[in-house]
Design a protein around this motif. Sequence first.
Motif, short mmCIF file in Angstrom:
data_model
loop_
_atom_site.label_atom_id
_atom_site.label_comp_id
_atom_site.label_asym_id
_atom_site.label_seq_id
_atom_site.Cartn_x
_atom_site.Cartn_y
_atom_site.Cartn_z
N THR A 1 0.82 -1.21 0.00
CA THR A 1 0.00 0.00 0.00
C THR A 1 0.86 1.26 0.00
N ALA A 2 1.91 1.29 0.83
CA ALA A 2 2.78 2.47 0.86
C ALA A 2 3.51 2.64 -0.47
N GLY A 3 3.94 1.52 -1.05
CA GLY A 3 4.62 1.59 -2.33
C GLY A 3 3.72 2.12 -3.43
N SER A 4 2.45 1.73 -3.41
CA SER A 4 1.51 2.21 -4.43
C SER A 4 1.28 3.71 -4.30
N LEU A 5 1.30 4.22 -3.06
CA LEU A 5 1.16 5.66 -2.86
C LEU A 5 2.38 6.42 -3.41
N LEU A 6 3.57 5.89 -3.15
CA LEU A 6 4.78 6.53 -3.66
C LEU A 6 4.81 6.52 -5.18
N ALA A 7 4.24 5.50 -5.77
CA ALA A 7 4.20 5.39 -7.24
C ALA A 7 3.05 6.19 -7.84
N ARG A 8 2.25 6.87 -6.98
CA ARG A 8 1.10 7.65 -7.40
C ARG A 8 0.04 6.79 -8.09
N ARG A 9 -0.04 5.54 -7.69
CA ARG A 9 -1.07 4.64 -8.16
C ARG A 9 -1.65 3.90 -6.95
N PRO A 10 -2.40 4.61 -6.09
CA PRO A 10 -2.94 3.98 -4.88
C PRO A 10 -3.67 2.70 -5.21
N VAL A 11 -3.39 1.67 -4.43
CA VAL A 11 -3.84 0.33 -4.79
C VAL A 11 -5.36 0.22 -4.86
N SER A 12 -6.10 0.98 -4.06
CA SER A 12 -7.56 0.90 -4.14
C SER A 12 -8.06 1.40 -5.49
N GLY A 13 -7.39 2.43 -6.02
CA GLY A 13 -7.76 2.92 -7.34
C GLY A 13 -7.41 1.94 -8.45
N ASP B 1 -11.09 12.01 -7.32
CA ASP B 1 -11.03 10.55 -7.27
C ASP B 1 -9.66 10.08 -6.79
N LEU B 2 -8.61 10.69 -7.31
CA LEU B 2 -7.26 10.30 -6.90
C LEU B 2 -7.05 10.56 -5.41
N ARG B 3 -7.57 11.69 -4.93
CA ARG B 3 -7.43 12.01 -3.51
C ARG B 3 -8.19 10.99 -2.65
N ALA B 4 -9.38 10.58 -3.10
CA ALA B 4 -10.16 9.60 -2.34
C ALA B 4 -9.41 8.28 -2.24
N HIS B 5 -8.80 7.86 -3.33
CA HIS B 5 -8.04 6.61 -3.30
C HIS B 5 -6.74 6.76 -2.51
N ASP B 6 -6.17 7.96 -2.55
CA ASP B 6 -4.99 8.22 -1.70
C ASP B 6 -5.35 8.04 -0.22
N ILE B 7 -6.51 8.59 0.17
CA ILE B 7 -6.93 8.54 1.57
C ILE B 7 -7.20 7.10 2.00
N SER B 8 -7.96 6.36 1.19
CA SER B 8 -8.30 4.99 1.57
C SER B 8 -7.06 4.10 1.61
N THR B 9 -6.17 4.28 0.65
CA THR B 9 -4.94 3.47 0.62
C THR B 9 -3.99 3.87 1.75
N ALA B 10 -3.91 5.18 2.05
CA ALA B 10 -3.05 5.64 3.13
C ALA B 10 -3.53 5.10 4.47
N PHE B 11 -4.85 5.04 4.67
CA PHE B 11 -5.37 4.48 5.91
C PHE B 11 -5.02 3.01 6.03
N VAL C 1 -2.81 1.20 8.94
CA VAL C 1 -3.26 0.04 9.70
C VAL C 1 -2.23 -1.09 9.62
N PHE C 2 -1.79 -1.39 8.41
CA PHE C 2 -0.80 -2.46 8.24
C PHE C 2 0.49 -2.15 9.00
N GLY C 3 0.95 -0.90 8.86
CA GLY C 3 2.20 -0.52 9.51
C GLY C 3 2.10 -0.59 11.03
N ALA C 4 0.99 -0.09 11.57
CA ALA C 4 0.80 -0.12 13.03
C ALA C 4 0.71 -1.55 13.54
N ARG C 5 0.01 -2.40 12.80
CA ARG C 5 -0.09 -3.81 13.20
C ARG C 5 1.29 -4.45 13.26
#
Length: 223
Positions: free
Chosen positions: A110-122, A141-151, A155-159
């Motif tokens: 998920t973090a990698g997809s954000l860095l690549a500007r292709r959030p995985v949910s999108g 739309d891109l911002r919405a997918h950024d938010i969902s993927t960042a969350f 979650v994954f990172g904190a776990r």
Amino acid sequence: MSTRLEKNERTTRSVVDQMGGPLGLTYSVVPVIVFVLANTFMSLTPTIALSITAGVGLFVVRLVRGERIASAVGSLVSVAVAIGIVMWTGSARDFFVVGIWASLAGFVLTAGSLLARRPVSGVIWNAVHGGRNNWRAHPGDLRAHDISTAFAALVFGARFVIQQWLYVQSNTGGLGIARLAMGTPLTILAALLVVWAFRRSTTSMRATTSPASDDRRPERTLP
């Protein structure tokens, strides 16, 4: 076109269902509760036996209730793998090791997809909607997918960080509590954010493909 949009909306609404539905997410915590409680009062061998019994019993219940066979089998396999590792290593804390490293893998994805500007949910939304939608050209739309993927990445990172620390401390009880507290509740929140992002993109697609729109043919882009 309306038929396609209705199909897309049904796909969006089924995000949680694909994870086994709300009840399936609840079932997923039962083996953890059984294992932690049993390990508190019993030695490792009876704890393993009780956990296996609980896993098989839960599998039968889910089949009787008419749930998807894949969901029921997946739950049983995950318990079997966790118990197998415990039997191999002889350490109760290893019941959680697969989940810990799965969290790390999820964070990297998920973090990698954000860095690549292709959030995985999108990327997933575009794939299930034919892969022909220029969703990244719409800032909302891109911002919405950024938010969902960042969350999801959070979650994954904190776990991983919290549970890995508890694992190093050999705190099996703490691992169980962390698994429960950071499991189903956060998964549901993440799923709701993904559904929100999916619906936003579907609404945008409806607007750009409606008869009143000048741009009736979505541009083909890479995911």
